[in-house]
Scaffold this active site. Structure first.
Site, short mmCIF file in Angstrom:
data_model
loop_
_atom_site.label_atom_id
_atom_site.label_comp_id
_atom_site.label_asym_id
_atom_site.label_seq_id
_atom_site.Cartn_x
_atom_site.Cartn_y
_atom_site.Cartn_z
N CYS A 31 42.63 39.00 -4.44
CA CYS A 31 42.94 37.28 -3.79
C CYS A 31 44.29 36.94 -4.66
CB CYS A 31 41.15 36.70 -4.02
SG CYS A 31 41.53 35.38 -3.00
N HIS A 74 36.13 40.15 -2.44
CA HIS A 74 35.49 39.84 -4.17
C HIS A 74 33.98 40.48 -3.07
CE1 HIS A 74 38.25 36.51 -4.93
NE2 HIS A 74 38.09 36.30 -3.55
#
Length: 237
Positions: free
Chosen positions: A95, A193
């Site tokens: 990310c 995630h």
């Protein structure tokens, strides 16, 4: 400090970038290595510390805009990560950490901020936030099963010719162009995630293989059951 014979898993800047359980990636790698009899230890490198060049696998996670900018500045000044990757270390960047690896990314107001130039990518702020489950079919060259995870970001990431897309999006947003993440050499970038390596143990094993060579198989029956339940739920919508 870990012993010289240990597999060194370096967790970069947990004080700045560690959202949505990304630190679990380090725990998964350590556990899967030790289950195979490989001595593995996790080294936590806070933002005030130099990044060691002797690691085998490097990890960096997600975070908010301001910590992301600070992390990029410190990694540029430090240079240790570049030297480690140049000598063949593996890496997973997630990310905000994924965006930092490129030439630029979007700052707090969407302004371009310099990344560290480790990957041939450039990120900017998209028109809306991508939030939810993500499933993606991995590039055939990596021989991995479908990826599953959770994304929460506003990034659009453009890939240059120096990298390959990690996977083709089946559900979710990913890079914003039909693909999710990228890879080059032994470096993988992703928006996943979950944490990513708990949701995708085969990806964890790929990183371990790059760092330690061929691995003995593990019984991932329960992992695979849970993965399939999640994929079925996501792809049925």
């Amino acid at each position: 400090m870990p012993s010289d014979s240990a597999l060194r898993i370096v967790w970069i800047y947990p004080d700045l970038l560690s959202t949505y359980g990304d630190q679990g990636n380090a725990l998964v790698l350590e556990s899967r290595a030790r289950l195979r009899g490989i001595n593995a230890e996790v080294v936590h490198v806070r933002s005030a510390d130099p990044v060691p060049e002797t690691g085998d696998i490097y990890l960096i996670g997600g975070g908010e805009d301001r910590p992301q900018i600070l992390a990029a500045e410190r990694l540029r000044r430090d240079g240790g990560l570049h030297r480690a990757i140049a000598r063949g270390a593996a890496m997973l960047a997630v990310c905000a950490g994924y965006q930092i690896m490129g030439s630029t990314f979007g700052g707090e107001e969407g302004q371009p901020v310099d990344g560290i130039g480790l990957l041939d990518i450039a990120s900017s702020r998209g028109p809306s936030r991508a939030v939810g489950e993500l499933a993606a079919e991995v590039d055939a060259g990596l021989n991995l099963p479908t990826l599953t995870g959770f994304e929460n970001h506003m990034g659009i990431t453009h890939l240059g010719p120096g990298v390959k897309p990690l996977a083709k999006v089946l559900s979710g947003i990913g890079n914003g162009n039909g693909f999710e993440g990228c890879y080059a050499g032994h470096v993988v970038g992703t928006y996943l995630h979950g944490p990513a390596l708990a949701r995708n143990p085969a990806l964890a094993d790929l990183l371990l293989t790059w760092a330690a060579g061929d691995l003995a198989p593990l019984d991932d029956t329960r992992y695979n059951q849970l993965r399939q339940e999640r994929l079925d739920a996501v792809l049925s919508h």
